[in-house]
Design a protein around this motif. Sequence first.
Motif, PDB file in Angstrom:
ATOM      1  N   TRP A 221       0.830  -1.212   0.000  1.00 50.03           N
ATOM      2  CA  TRP A 221       0.000   0.000   0.000  1.00 50.03           C
ATOM      3  C   TRP A 221       0.862   1.259   0.000  1.00 50.03           C
ATOM      4  O   TRP A 221       0.454   2.301  -0.520  1.00 50.03           O
ATOM      5  CB  TRP A 221      -0.957   0.022   1.195  1.00 50.03           C
ATOM      6  CG  TRP A 221      -2.222  -0.716   0.930  1.00 50.03           C
ATOM      7  CD1 TRP A 221      -2.595  -1.926   1.434  1.00 50.03           C
ATOM      8  CD2 TRP A 221      -3.286  -0.298   0.062  1.00 50.03           C
ATOM      9  NE1 TRP A 221      -3.819  -2.281   0.934  1.00 50.03           N
ATOM     10  CE2 TRP A 221      -4.277  -1.301   0.100  1.00 50.03           C
ATOM     11  CE3 TRP A 221      -3.502   0.811  -0.733  1.00 50.03           C
ATOM     12  CZ2 TRP A 221      -5.463  -1.210  -0.629  1.00 50.03           C
ATOM     13  CZ3 TRP A 221      -4.685   0.909  -1.462  1.00 50.03           C
ATOM     14  CH2 TRP A 221      -5.649  -0.094  -1.408  1.00 50.03           C
ATOM     15  N   LEU A 222       2.048   1.190   0.571  1.00 50.41           N
ATOM     16  CA  LEU A 222       2.945   2.355   0.552  1.00 50.41           C
ATOM     17  C   LEU A 222       3.398   2.649  -0.873  1.00 50.41           C
ATOM     18  O   LEU A 222       3.527   3.819  -1.268  1.00 50.41           O
ATOM     19  CB  LEU A 222       4.134   2.126   1.478  1.00 50.41           C
ATOM     20  CG  LEU A 222       3.772   1.885   2.951  1.00 50.41           C
ATOM     21  CD1 LEU A 222       5.018   1.607   3.772  1.00 50.41           C
ATOM     22  CD2 LEU A 222       2.966   3.050   3.516  1.00 50.41           C
ATOM     23  N   ASP A 223       3.605   1.616  -1.677  1.00 48.63           N
ATOM     24  CA  ASP A 223       3.940   1.811  -3.096  1.00 48.63           C
ATOM     25  C   ASP A 223       2.744   2.355  -3.865  1.00 48.63           C
ATOM     26  O   ASP A 223       2.900   3.223  -4.728  1.00 48.63           O
ATOM     27  CB  ASP A 223       4.415   0.492  -3.712  1.00 48.63           C
ATOM     28  CG  ASP A 223       5.701  -0.003  -3.084  1.00 48.63           C
ATOM     29  OD1 ASP A 223       6.629   0.813  -2.913  1.00 48.63           O
ATOM     30  OD2 ASP A 223       5.772  -1.200  -2.749  1.00 48.63           O
ATOM     31  N   VAL A 224       1.543   1.866  -3.545  1.00 46.67           N
ATOM     32  CA  VAL A 224       0.331   2.382  -4.191  1.00 46.67           C
ATOM     33  C   VAL A 224       0.185   3.870  -3.891  1.00 46.67           C
ATOM     34  O   VAL A 224      -0.112   4.670  -4.784  1.00 46.67           O
ATOM     35  CB  VAL A 224      -0.927   1.593  -3.736  1.00 46.67           C
ATOM     36  CG1 VAL A 224      -2.215   2.285  -4.173  1.00 46.67           C
ATOM     37  CG2 VAL A 224      -0.875   0.164  -4.269  1.00 46.67           C
ATOM     38  N   GLY A 225       0.400   4.257  -2.647  1.00 46.98           N
ATOM     39  CA  GLY A 225       0.328   5.672  -2.281  1.00 46.98           C
ATOM     40  C   GLY A 225       1.321   6.515  -3.058  1.00 46.98           C
ATOM     41  O   GLY A 225       1.000   7.618  -3.511  1.00 46.98           O
ATOM     42  N   ALA A 226       2.538   5.994  -3.241  1.00 50.91           N
ATOM     43  CA  ALA A 226       3.547   6.723  -4.018  1.00 50.91           C
ATOM     44  C   ALA A 226       3.096   6.904  -5.465  1.00 50.91           C
ATOM     45  O   ALA A 226       3.322   7.970  -6.060  1.00 50.91           O
ATOM     46  CB  ALA A 226       4.884   5.992  -3.957  1.00 50.91           C
ATOM     47  N   VAL A 227       2.446   5.898  -6.027  1.00 54.71           N
ATOM     48  CA  VAL A 227       1.903   6.016  -7.394  1.00 54.71           C
ATOM     49  C   VAL A 227       0.847   7.111  -7.427  1.00 54.71           C
ATOM     50  O   VAL A 227       0.862   7.985  -8.300  1.00 54.71           O
ATOM     51  CB  VAL A 227       1.309   4.672  -7.874  1.00 54.71           C
ATOM     52  CG1 VAL A 227       0.551   4.853  -9.178  1.00 54.71           C
ATOM     53  CG2 VAL A 227       2.392   3.619  -8.032  1.00 54.71           C
ATOM     54  N   MET A 228      -0.072   7.089  -6.486  1.00 59.32           N
ATOM     55  CA  MET A 228      -1.156   8.080  -6.451  1.00 59.32           C
ATOM     56  C   MET A 228      -0.616   9.504  -6.300  1.00 59.32           C
ATOM     57  O   MET A 228      -1.175  10.441  -6.858  1.00 59.32           O
ATOM     58  CB  MET A 228      -2.123   7.761  -5.305  1.00 59.32           C
ATOM     59  CG  MET A 228      -2.914   6.502  -5.489  1.00 59.32           C
ATOM     60  SD  MET A 228      -3.820   6.130  -3.948  1.00 59.32           S
ATOM     61  CE  MET A 228      -5.162   5.154  -4.577  1.00 59.32           C
ATOM     62  N   ARG A 229       0.457   9.653  -5.547  1.00 64.35           N
ATOM     63  CA  ARG A 229       1.048  10.984  -5.324  1.00 64.35           C
ATOM     64  C   ARG A 229       2.041  11.367  -6.414  1.00 64.35           C
ATOM     65  O   ARG A 229       2.697  12.410  -6.328  1.00 64.35           O
ATOM     66  CB  ARG A 229       1.740  11.016  -3.949  1.00 64.35           C
ATOM     67  CG  ARG A 229       0.780  10.961  -2.779  1.00 64.35           C
ATOM     68  CD  ARG A 229       1.485  11.152  -1.441  1.00 64.35           C
ATOM     69  NE  ARG A 229       2.526  10.166  -1.190  1.00 64.35           N
ATOM     70  CZ  ARG A 229       2.330   8.939  -0.686  1.00 64.35           C
ATOM     71  NH1 ARG A 229       1.100   8.548  -0.381  1.00 64.35           N
ATOM     72  NH2 ARG A 229       3.357   8.119  -0.497  1.00 64.35           N
TER      73      ARG A 229
END
Length: 188
Positions: free
Chosen positions: A31-39
């Motif tokens: 989920w931390l990687d997903v957040g980085a994608v979203m940001r």
Amino acid sequence: MTAETWREALGLYEWLSTFVAVAPREHEEWWLDVGAVMRLETRDPRGWESVDPFEGEEERREDPLFPWLETPSTPADAERFRGRVQEVPRHAVRSLIVRLGSAPVSDLSRWPGWEEGLPESERRADVILSRFPDGTRFHTNLDPKGDLPDFYRWSAVAYDAFSRYDWDAGLIAVNDEEVAVLWNFQNT
């Protein structure tokens, strides 16, 4: 698969507000990687094309997170976000990828031109899906309704909103090497 076949397959989302980005998997807690994608903090590890319909738009200039309501950036966020998606079996992902290139209607077979356009949409979806090897896990904010979900005939009632839009639908793909976020945003 090549950068060119990937780019051509992303044409499935040409006329819609669909976000597509792939990033390297860098954390045990994906989920931390997903957040980085979203940001928008990361880039495709292969250097291939991404789709960001909000790039350069006024809303993004005013709010760098636009269109997301929030993004996961801590382990506590990851725990909260985990409950907002459901895992989808690989055999159902093709119809979800096509759904993300379509209007938010319950039964896509009733959409004008659906039958004629379906083979090309599925071909492009298969190319997108082929980037993610066996063992990739897929998650969506839509309710897949059972073990054999058909996102072509999906009821738009059950979903967990991630954005400021009236309706949004997404797919997260996770494997040991990459994380992908494909998300469609619509005002109804």
